[in-house]
Design an enzyme around this catalytic site. Structure first.
Site, PDB file in Angstrom:
ATOM      1  N   THR A   1       0.362  -1.449  10.944  1.00 11.34           N
ATOM      2  CA  THR A   1      -0.173  -0.246  11.593  1.00 11.34           C
ATOM      3  C   THR A   1      -1.404   0.249  10.852  1.00 11.34           C
ATOM      4  OG1 THR A   1       1.345   1.121  10.295  1.00 11.34           O
ATOM      5  CG2 THR A   1       2.060   0.492  12.515  1.00 11.34           C
ATOM      6  N   ALA A   2      -2.001  -0.613  10.017  1.00  5.75           N
ATOM      7  CA  ALA A   2      -3.134  -0.217   9.184  1.00  5.75           C
ATOM      8  C   ALA A   2      -4.454  -0.580   9.860  1.00  5.75           C
ATOM      9  CB  ALA A   2      -3.006  -0.870   7.806  1.00  5.75           C
ATOM     10  N   ARG A   3      -4.998  -1.733   9.522  1.00  6.45           N
ATOM     11  CA  ARG A   3      -6.229  -2.229  10.120  1.00  6.45           C
ATOM     12  C   ARG A   3      -6.048  -3.696  10.460  1.00  6.45           C
ATOM     13  NH1 ARG A   3      -7.134   2.207  11.055  1.00  6.45           N
ATOM     14  NH2 ARG A   3      -8.970   3.497  10.609  1.00  6.45           N
TER      15      ARG A   3
ATOM     16  N   GLY B   1       0.821  -1.204   0.000  1.00  2.00           N
ATOM     17  CA  GLY B   1       0.000   0.000   0.000  1.00  2.00           C
ATOM     18  C   GLY B   1       0.853   1.252   0.000  1.00  2.00           C
ATOM     19  N   LEU B   2       1.013   1.879  -1.167  1.00  2.00           N
ATOM     20  CA  LEU B   2       1.884   3.055  -1.264  1.00  2.00           C
ATOM     21  C   LEU B   2       1.064   4.330  -1.374  1.00  2.00           C
ATOM     22  CD1 LEU B   2       5.037   3.258  -1.294  1.00  2.00           C
ATOM     23  CD2 LEU B   2       4.845   3.806  -3.716  1.00  2.00           C
ATOM     24  N   GLY B   3       0.189   4.535  -0.383  1.00  2.00           N
ATOM     25  CA  GLY B   3      -0.527   5.797  -0.268  1.00  2.00           C
ATOM     26  C   GLY B   3       0.307   6.785   0.525  1.00  2.00           C
ATOM     27  N   ARG B   4      -0.347   7.721   1.196  1.00  2.00           N
ATOM     28  CA  ARG B   4       0.376   8.758   1.939  1.00  2.00           C
ATOM     29  C   ARG B   4       1.297   8.148   3.003  1.00  2.00           C
ATOM     30  NH1 ARG B   4      -4.795  10.462   1.105  1.00  2.00           N
ATOM     31  NH2 ARG B   4      -5.107  12.509   0.146  1.00  2.00           N
TER      32      ARG B   4
ATOM     33  N   ASP C   1       1.295  -2.466  -4.766  1.00  2.00           N
ATOM     34  CA  ASP C   1       0.061  -1.693  -4.737  1.00  2.00           C
ATOM     35  C   ASP C   1      -0.492  -1.611  -6.154  1.00  2.00           C
ATOM     36  OD1 ASP C   1      -2.030   0.130  -4.556  1.00  2.00           O
ATOM     37  OD2 ASP C   1      -1.043   1.322  -3.010  1.00  2.00           O
TER      38      ASP C   1
ATOM     39  N   GLU D   1     -10.762  -5.166  18.767  1.00  2.00           N
ATOM     40  CA  GLU D   1     -10.158  -4.279  19.767  1.00  2.00           C
ATOM     41  C   GLU D   1     -11.240  -3.754  20.711  1.00  2.00           C
ATOM     42  OE1 GLU D   1      -6.897  -2.548  16.518  1.00  2.00           O
ATOM     43  OE2 GLU D   1      -8.238  -1.164  17.570  1.00  2.00           O
TER      44      GLU D   1
ATOM     45  N   ASP E   1       0.083  -2.983  15.673  1.00  2.77           N
ATOM     46  CA  ASP E   1      -0.541  -1.865  16.381  1.00  2.77           C
ATOM     47  C   ASP E   1      -2.063  -1.997  16.342  1.00  2.77           C
ATOM     48  OD1 ASP E   1      -0.430   0.801  17.688  1.00  2.77           O
ATOM     49  OD2 ASP E   1      -1.430   1.456  15.839  1.00  2.77           O
TER      50      ASP E   1
ATOM     51  N   HIS F   1      -3.128   0.382  19.232  1.00  2.00           N
ATOM     52  CA  HIS F   1      -3.674   1.264  18.190  1.00  2.00           C
ATOM     53  C   HIS F   1      -3.235   2.709  18.439  1.00  2.00           C
ATOM     54  CE1 HIS F   1      -7.127   1.363  15.072  1.00  2.00           C
ATOM     55  NE2 HIS F   1      -6.305   2.374  14.838  1.00  2.00           N
TER      56      HIS F   1
END
Length: 335
Positions: free
Chosen positions: A235-237, A152-155, A175, A266, A261, A295
């Site tokens: 660290t995403a979902r 995933g190469l977003g922000r 991605d 959760e 994370d 998180h």
């Protein structure tokens, strides 16, 4: 004319000066601690709604004057964007409030694993003299000889890539939704197959939103293709990784370690899951191989300010200037 921006419900308990500042001169921030305390008149008169969580239909139907809904965070998988679109209301997120923090956290988790930071700290607590021996932690490797993969190469993915490059790591990414040329602009390598990415990398960091496409994207088949001693960071979902498959991959040494994370469940955390049960019980096979944080990757004093200010500002700019940014349900809006 003064527009009304309804914050419902508020998570924060300070003086809410940030929400008021974000409204600007032409808007008013209307604050509510819970949905239940919002009056029918407040629902009817609001021009915008800002909320971390979705608004149930019984309340949403009362907001007949609402023109925009903003969720002041990156993820919007808990928002019924189609229902808002059916009412003609655009839904916007705030994708840039914690970009640096999440990227920092992902790299920090990898550094902690690969350099044995938490391992050494804990072992020294047990016996400082006996454990004053750096060679006991076997996974340590030189960063500049590592290949760091990004899904995933977003922000956030891009920010993480730049940090990994700064450590001298060879960076590649998967991605399928990224346009051609981004790899050239960043000086990273593109990989067209997820399993191939896992087979080539010493570490893989996950940076994709949660969707039907990404739910359990990292499954048993993908993990089975991992390069020996690979370390996985998420660290995403939480649901992006199949937790059962991760448990098996760690248990059978397909992976060296994982840093999470986020979890599929959760608050409450599913403490009965075999992976978390083994970690909590400090079973020997998983010792120092699973790193968990609550998180918290997005969190800093600055990011919390941005979350709140940019959420209100996004609503205010649309109401006063017609500027619509970061709309996530445009494909479902008609007219």
């Amino acid at each position: 004319m003064t527009y009304k921006i309804l914050w419902a419900p508020l998570r924060w308990t300070d003086d809410h000066h940030i929400e008021h500042e974000s409204a600007g001169d032409q808007c008013e921030a209307v604050l509510a601690a819970s949905l239940e305390e919002i009056t029918q008149d407040q629902w009817l008169s609001c021009d915008a709604i800002v909320s971390l969580t979705d608004v149930p239909e019984r309340y949403r139907s009362q907001a007949k004057n609402c023109k925009i809904f903003v969720t002041p965070k990156v993820g919007y998988d808990n928002i019924d964007i189609k229902a808002w679109a059916a009412a003609g209301i655009p839904v916007c997120n705030v994708p840039d409030y914690g970009t640096m923090e999440v990227a920092d956290h992902a790299i920090a988790m990898y550094l902690s694993l690969v350099r044995g930071i938490t391992y050494h700290s804990r072992e020294l607590q047990k016996a400082p003299d006996d454990n004053w021996l750096p060679i006991r932690y076997k996974p340590t490797r030189r960063l500049s000889t590592s290949t760091f993969g990004i899904v995933g190469l977003g922000r956030i993915g891009m920010a993480t890539a730049l940090r990994a490059k700064a450590f001298g790591m060879d960076v590649c990414f998967f991605d399928p939704h990224v346009e051609n040329g981004r790899d050239k602009a960043l000086g990273v390598r593109r990989v067209d197959d997820l399993q191939y990415l896992f087979s080539q990398c010493d570490a893989v960091s996950i940076h994709v939103p949660l969707s039907r496409e990404t739910d359990k994207l990292i499954n048993a088949e993908v993990l089975a293709s991992s390069k020996p001693n690979l370390m996985l960071i998420n660290t995403a979902r939480g649901p992006v990784i199949d937790l059962d498959a991760l448990y098996h991959a760690l248990k059978t040494d397909q992976l060296q370690a994982a840093a999470l994370d986020v979890l599929p469940e959760e608050k409450p955390v599913d403490k009965s899951h075999p992976l978390l049960r083994a970690w909590s019980a400090q079973e020997s096979w998983i010792d120092h191989r699973l790193l968990l944080t609550p998180h918290s990757a997005f969190y800093s004093t600055e990011s919390m300010y941005d979350m709140r200010f940019l959420g209100g500002q996004g609503a205010a700019q649309f109401l006063t200037k017609g500027v619509l940014r970061n709309c996530v349900n445009s494909e479902y809006l008609t007219g």
